[in-house]
Design an enzyme around this catalytic site. Structure first.
Site, PDB file in Angstrom:
ATOM      1  N   ASN A   8       0.863  -1.182   0.000  1.00 59.85           N
ATOM      2  CA  ASN A   8       0.000   0.000   0.000  1.00 59.85           C
ATOM      3  C   ASN A   8       0.902   1.236   0.000  1.00 59.85           C
ATOM      4  OD1 ASN A   8      -1.843   2.014   0.472  1.00 59.85           O
ATOM      5  ND2 ASN A   8      -2.413   1.334   2.540  1.00 59.85           N
ATOM      6  N   TRP A   9       1.055   1.826  -1.165  1.00 59.16           N
ATOM      7  CA  TRP A   9       1.993   2.953  -1.297  1.00 59.16           C
ATOM      8  C   TRP A   9       1.397   4.286  -0.833  1.00 59.16           C
ATOM      9  CZ3 TRP A   9       4.525   1.596  -6.713  1.00 59.16           C
ATOM     10  CH2 TRP A   9       5.365   0.500  -6.517  1.00 59.16           C
ATOM     11  N   LYS A  10       0.146   4.251  -0.410  1.00 54.59           N
ATOM     12  CA  LYS A  10      -0.514   5.449   0.136  1.00 54.59           C
ATOM     13  C   LYS A  10      -0.212   6.661  -0.757  1.00 54.59           C
ATOM     14  CE  LYS A  10      -0.314   3.317   4.661  1.00 54.59           C
ATOM     15  NZ  LYS A  10      -0.400   3.450   6.089  1.00 54.59           N
ATOM     16  N   HIS A  94      -9.828   1.048   4.438  1.00 59.53           N
ATOM     17  CA  HIS A  94      -8.565   1.242   5.158  1.00 59.53           C
ATOM     18  C   HIS A  94      -8.811   2.206   6.320  1.00 59.53           C
ATOM     19  CE1 HIS A  94      -4.531   2.531   6.150  1.00 59.53           C
ATOM     20  NE2 HIS A  94      -4.110   1.412   5.591  1.00 59.53           N
ATOM     21  N   GLU A 168      -5.667  -5.164  10.490  1.00 55.52           N
ATOM     22  CA  GLU A 168      -4.642  -4.155  10.780  1.00 55.52           C
ATOM     23  C   GLU A 168      -5.034  -3.391  12.037  1.00 55.52           C
ATOM     24  OE1 GLU A 168      -2.504  -2.644   7.062  1.00 55.52           O
ATOM     25  OE2 GLU A 168      -4.475  -1.762   6.966  1.00 55.52           O
ATOM     26  N   GLY A 174       1.848   2.307  10.904  1.00 55.65           N
ATOM     27  CA  GLY A 174       2.781   3.432  10.825  1.00 55.65           C
ATOM     28  C   GLY A 174       3.435   3.808  12.139  1.00 55.65           C
ATOM     29  N   SER A 207       2.866  -1.950  10.609  1.00 58.75           N
ATOM     30  CA  SER A 207       4.305  -1.932  10.920  1.00 58.75           C
ATOM     31  C   SER A 207       5.015  -3.241  10.590  1.00 58.75           C
ATOM     32  CB  SER A 207       4.534  -1.545  12.387  1.00 58.75           C
ATOM     33  OG  SER A 207       4.200  -0.185  12.572  1.00 58.75           O
TER      34      SER A 207
HETATM   35  P1  PGA Z   1       2.388   0.408   7.720  1.00 60.61           P
HETATM   36  O1  PGA Z   1       0.971   0.593   7.020  1.00 60.61           O
HETATM   37  O2  PGA Z   1       3.001  -0.857   7.169  1.00 60.61           O
HETATM   38  O3  PGA Z   1       3.156   1.639   7.340  1.00 60.61           O
HETATM   39  O4  PGA Z   1       2.158   0.302   9.177  1.00 60.61           O
HETATM   40  C1  PGA Z   1       0.138  -0.495   6.786  1.00 60.61           C
HETATM   41  C2  PGA Z   1      -1.151  -0.029   6.160  1.00 60.61           C
HETATM   42  O5  PGA Z   1      -1.598   1.084   6.449  1.00 60.61           O
HETATM   43  O6  PGA Z   1      -1.755  -0.748   5.365  1.00 60.61           O
END
Ligand code: PGA
Length: 243
Positions: A8-10, A94, A168, A174, A207
């Site tokens: 997920n490159w956001k 999400h 998640e 994050g 994470s």
């Molecule tokens: P992260 O994000 O790996 O940076 O914690 C995961 C996500 O939001 O899908």
């Protein structure tokens, strides 16, 4: 079943950074048969990333969708546009969409059903905030169970098999502080029970990094990973996908 690794490159990368990273990833994936990899770039990068991955083992995913196909929806990207770019997977619900953009369970369900109807695979994201986790696992199960039930409302059994769920915990996203694999295993078993289909694919996210990916991938009932931050770092990505 192959493990599914979803990046997920956001909103982390520019178009040209996305293209460069995709080229490197799709090259290194050619030798890796054990995993199915999905890249979810920003909408702006979908087309170019798609051109690179089509015909390879790497699949294309979107980070969100507007359930309407076309019309007066300023700022949105609809299902037909994703279909025309041969998007196969779509993230829905999400926690950033729920928290920052106020998406409700009802809207998440509408998106999920629209994605299925359009022939793509939804990745339904669920997970509890820190305040719920501190009240104990029974509360967490109730919270996440409700998200799963409402997210999947009205979905036929045969379509549940095409649906992916990503557990998640919000506090893990994050934060650099992932869940404990044994707690995630418990939650995956619970989610599987709520869905009522053993073969439903459930990913862990929050994470994930090269340091902890192996533990999650080896844990029973964890069918893959949803990775944010570490998925835009080529070194991390290589280490995770070549475990
Ligand atoms: P992260 O994000 O790996 O940076 O914690 C995961 C996500 O939001 O899908």
């Amino acid at each position: 079943m192959k493990k599914l690794i979803v990046a997920n490159w956001k909103m982390y990368l520019t178009l040209s950074q996305s293209v460069t990273l995709t080229k490197r990833i799709s090259k290194s994936q050619i030798t890796n048969h054990k995993l199915r990899v999905v890249l979810c770039p920003s909408f702006v990068a979908l087309e170019e990333v798609g051109k690179i991955v089509h015909g390879t083992r790497v699949k294309l995913g979107a980070q969100d969708v507007e359930p309407e196909k076309r019309g007066a929806f300023t700022g949105e990207v609809g299902l037909d546009d994703l279909a025309s770019l041969q998007v196969e997977y779509v993230l829905v619900g999400h926690s950033e969409r729920r928290r920052i953009f106020h998406e409700t369970d009802a809207l998440v369900n509408e998106k999920l059903r629209a994605v299925i109807k359009a022939g793509m695979r939804p990745i339904l994201c669920v997970g509890e905030p820190h305040g719920v986790r501190t009240q104990g696992m029974a509360k967490v199960r109730r919270y996440v169970g409700t998200q799963v039930k409402t997210g999947l409302r009205g979905v036929a059994k045969k379509d549940l098999r095409r649906t992916v769920i990503a557990y998640e915990p919000i506090w893990a996203i994050g934060s650099g502080k992932s869940d404990m694999p044994e707690d995630a295993v418990q939650m995956h078993a619970w989610i599987r029970k709520v869905v009522g289909i053993k073969s439903v694919r459930i990913l862990y996210g929050g994470s994930v990094s090269a340091k902890n990916a192996r533990a999650f991938l080896r844990a029973p009932g964890i069918d893959g990973l949803l990775i944010g931050k570490a998925s835009v770092n080529l070194g991390q990505w290589r280490a995770i996908t070549h475990l």
